[in-house]
Motif scaffolding. Structure first.
Motif, PDB file in Angstrom:
ATOM      1  N   THR A   1      -2.890  -1.327 -14.613  1.00 48.50           N
ATOM      2  CA  THR A   1      -3.195  -2.069 -13.220  1.00 48.50           C
ATOM      3  C   THR A   1      -3.860  -0.894 -12.339  1.00 48.50           C
ATOM      4  OG1 THR A   1      -2.301  -3.311 -11.557  1.00 48.50           O
ATOM      5  CG2 THR A   1      -1.075  -1.390 -12.035  1.00 48.50           C
ATOM      6  N   GLY A   2      -5.067  -1.851 -11.802  1.00 49.30           N
ATOM      7  CA  GLY A   2      -5.805  -1.023 -10.897  1.00 49.30           C
ATOM      8  C   GLY A   2      -6.515  -1.883  -9.702  1.00 49.30           C
ATOM      9  N   VAL A   3      -6.849  -1.544  -8.615  1.00 49.02           N
ATOM     10  CA  VAL A   3      -7.392  -2.001  -7.444  1.00 49.02           C
ATOM     11  C   VAL A   3      -8.761  -1.453  -7.142  1.00 49.02           C
ATOM     12  CG1 VAL A   3      -7.102  -2.961  -5.207  1.00 49.02           C
ATOM     13  CG2 VAL A   3      -5.382  -3.113  -6.593  1.00 49.02           C
ATOM     14  N   ASP A   4      -9.786  -2.101  -6.928  1.00 44.93           N
ATOM     15  CA  ASP A   4     -10.921  -1.521  -6.221  1.00 44.93           C
ATOM     16  C   ASP A   4     -10.591  -0.513  -5.076  1.00 44.93           C
ATOM     17  OD1 ASP A   4     -13.284  -1.352  -4.225  1.00 44.93           O
ATOM     18  OD2 ASP A   4     -14.360  -2.162  -5.838  1.00 44.93           O
ATOM     19  N   GLU A   5     -11.009   0.878  -5.301  1.00 42.40           N
ATOM     20  CA  GLU A   5     -10.662   2.005  -4.328  1.00 42.40           C
ATOM     21  C   GLU A   5     -11.031   1.459  -2.879  1.00 42.40           C
ATOM     22  OE1 GLU A   5     -11.238   6.661  -3.666  1.00 42.40           O
ATOM     23  OE2 GLU A   5     -12.453   5.386  -5.408  1.00 42.40           O
ATOM     24  N   SER A   6     -11.987   0.823  -2.577  1.00 42.09           N
ATOM     25  CA  SER A   6     -12.301   0.343  -1.341  1.00 42.09           C
ATOM     26  C   SER A   6     -11.468  -0.774  -0.739  1.00 42.09           C
ATOM     27  CB  SER A   6     -13.793  -0.060  -1.210  1.00 42.09           C
ATOM     28  OG  SER A   6     -14.056  -1.502  -1.946  1.00 42.09           O
ATOM     29  N   LEU A   7     -10.492  -1.265  -1.454  1.00 41.76           N
ATOM     30  CA  LEU A   7      -9.749  -2.309  -0.912  1.00 41.76           C
ATOM     31  C   LEU A   7      -8.147  -2.115  -1.218  1.00 41.76           C
ATOM     32  CD1 LEU A   7     -11.746  -5.563  -2.569  1.00 41.76           C
ATOM     33  CD2 LEU A   7     -11.633  -4.806  -0.218  1.00 41.76           C
ATOM     34  N   ARG A   8      -8.022  -0.855  -1.414  1.00 40.44           N
ATOM     35  CA  ARG A   8      -6.451  -0.357  -1.540  1.00 40.44           C
ATOM     36  C   ARG A   8      -5.904  -0.464  -0.153  1.00 40.44           C
ATOM     37  NH1 ARG A   8      -7.703   4.335  -6.064  1.00 40.44           N
ATOM     38  NH2 ARG A   8      -8.583   2.808  -7.719  1.00 40.44           N
ATOM     39  N   GLY A   9      -4.720  -0.747  -0.337  1.00 38.10           N
ATOM     40  CA  GLY A   9      -3.801  -0.909   1.324  1.00 38.10           C
ATOM     41  C   GLY A   9      -3.618  -2.259   1.863  1.00 38.10           C
ATOM     42  N   LEU A  10      -4.390  -3.049   1.204  1.00 37.80           N
ATOM     43  CA  LEU A  10      -4.282  -4.592   1.484  1.00 37.80           C
ATOM     44  C   LEU A  10      -3.264  -5.371   0.823  1.00 37.80           C
ATOM     45  CD1 LEU A  10      -8.082  -5.367   1.519  1.00 37.80           C
ATOM     46  CD2 LEU A  10      -6.794  -4.635   3.530  1.00 37.80           C
ATOM     47  N   GLY A  11      -2.445  -4.727  -0.063  1.00 40.79           N
ATOM     48  CA  GLY A  11      -1.453  -5.276  -0.740  1.00 40.79           C
ATOM     49  C   GLY A  11      -2.001  -6.135  -1.934  1.00 40.79           C
ATOM     50  N   ILE A  12      -2.965  -5.825  -2.466  1.00 42.33           N
ATOM     51  CA  ILE A  12      -3.533  -6.394  -3.853  1.00 42.33           C
ATOM     52  C   ILE A  12      -2.727  -5.874  -4.936  1.00 42.33           C
ATOM     53  CG2 ILE A  12      -5.517  -6.795  -5.130  1.00 42.33           C
ATOM     54  CD1 ILE A  12      -7.112  -6.474  -2.646  1.00 42.33           C
ATOM     55  N   GLY A  13      -2.457  -4.522  -5.089  1.00 37.44           N
ATOM     56  CA  GLY A  13      -1.732  -4.069  -6.141  1.00 37.44           C
ATOM     57  C   GLY A  13      -0.241  -4.663  -6.130  1.00 37.44           C
ATOM     58  N   ARG A  14       0.279  -4.599  -5.001  1.00 34.06           N
ATOM     59  CA  ARG A  14       1.765  -5.387  -5.105  1.00 34.06           C
ATOM     60  C   ARG A  14       1.700  -6.754  -5.642  1.00 34.06           C
ATOM     61  NH1 ARG A  14       5.257  -7.965  -2.032  1.00 34.06           N
ATOM     62  NH2 ARG A  14       7.234  -6.961  -1.537  1.00 34.06           N
ATOM     63  N   ALA A  15       0.629  -7.558  -5.050  1.00 34.14           N
ATOM     64  CA  ALA A  15       0.463  -9.184  -5.558  1.00 34.14           C
ATOM     65  C   ALA A  15       0.479  -9.030  -6.939  1.00 34.14           C
ATOM     66  CB  ALA A  15      -0.494  -9.699  -4.774  1.00 34.14           C
ATOM     67  N   LEU A  16      -0.482  -8.391  -7.442  1.00 33.45           N
ATOM     68  CA  LEU A  16      -0.704  -8.408  -9.063  1.00 33.45           C
ATOM     69  C   LEU A  16       0.587  -7.757  -9.777  1.00 33.45           C
ATOM     70  CD1 LEU A  16      -4.184  -6.450  -8.975  1.00 33.45           C
ATOM     71  CD2 LEU A  16      -3.520  -9.014  -9.756  1.00 33.45           C
ATOM     72  N   LEU A  17       1.217  -6.591  -9.273  1.00 31.77           N
ATOM     73  CA  LEU A  17       2.582  -6.329  -9.832  1.00 31.77           C
ATOM     74  C   LEU A  17       3.423  -7.243 -10.118  1.00 31.77           C
ATOM     75  CD1 LEU A  17       4.687  -4.153 -10.800  1.00 31.77           C
ATOM     76  CD2 LEU A  17       4.946  -3.638  -8.306  1.00 31.77           C
ATOM     77  N   PHE A  18       3.860  -8.277  -9.022  1.00 30.86           N
ATOM     78  CA  PHE A  18       4.607  -9.085  -8.860  1.00 30.86           C
ATOM     79  C   PHE A  18       4.017 -10.440  -9.968  1.00 30.86           C
ATOM     80  CE2 PHE A  18       6.640  -7.319  -5.291  1.00 30.86           C
ATOM     81  CZ  PHE A  18       7.976  -7.712  -5.501  1.00 30.86           C
TER      82      PHE A  18
END
Length: 156
Positions: free
Chosen positions: A91-108
């Motif tokens: 799993t991964g999120v564009d570095e410039s958008l980390r901290g917005l909760g995208i990784g958490r949403a994808l995890l769930f």
């Protein structure tokens, strides 16, 4: 080290839908016609190894790859059932958008899909940000799991 998630005690994700809407991010299952775009982006952002794992997830029916999009651009992904049954990742999120909760949403999204598939537990292989997984979903380390499934993997 690998981590274990008890899917029967997985908390309800009440944060992500509102937060993703506020950020203009959509979380959805990847579509097969997006295969090359998604795996190419993953290879560029995170390397060929993760792109290879995503390729496996993308060829399942239905795909076991979720993506995050913003303004119709790919900004993150999560896969499960790629390297092994019941495994979450990569799993991964564009570095410039980390901290917005995208990784958490994808995890769930992925863990809820594993639950729907009938799994009682999920394994997060070779965990990087362990504190994130511990806090978000109560993941716990699996003793003696290093080097795990990736032991002996070919190197470039």
């Amino acid at each position: 080290m690998d981590y274990l998630v008890n899917l029967s005690t997985l908390p309800q994700d009440t944060q992500s839908p509102e937060r993703m809407a506020r950020e203009g991010v959509t979380i959805r299952r990847a579509l097969p016609p997006e295969f090359r775009l998604i795996t190419g982006w993953i290879a560029e952002q995170f390397g060929e190894g993760w792109a290879s794992e995503a390729s496996v997830a993308m060829t399942r029916q239905p795909t076991t790859c979720f993506i995050a999009t913003r303004e119709q651009k790919l900004v993150g992904f999560s896969c499960h059932e790629a390297t092994a049954r019941g495994f979450f990742g990569p799993t991964g999120v564009d570095e410039s958008l980390r901290g917005l909760g995208i990784g958490r949403a994808l995890l769930f999204a992925s863990l809820n899909d594993l639950t729907a598939m009938g799994y009682a537990y999920a394994i997060i292989g070779d965990v990087g940000p362990s504190a994130f997984y511990e806090k978000a979903v109560g993941a716990m380390p699996i003793p003696n799991s290093a080097p795990g499934i990736y032991a002996g993997m070919l190197k470039t």
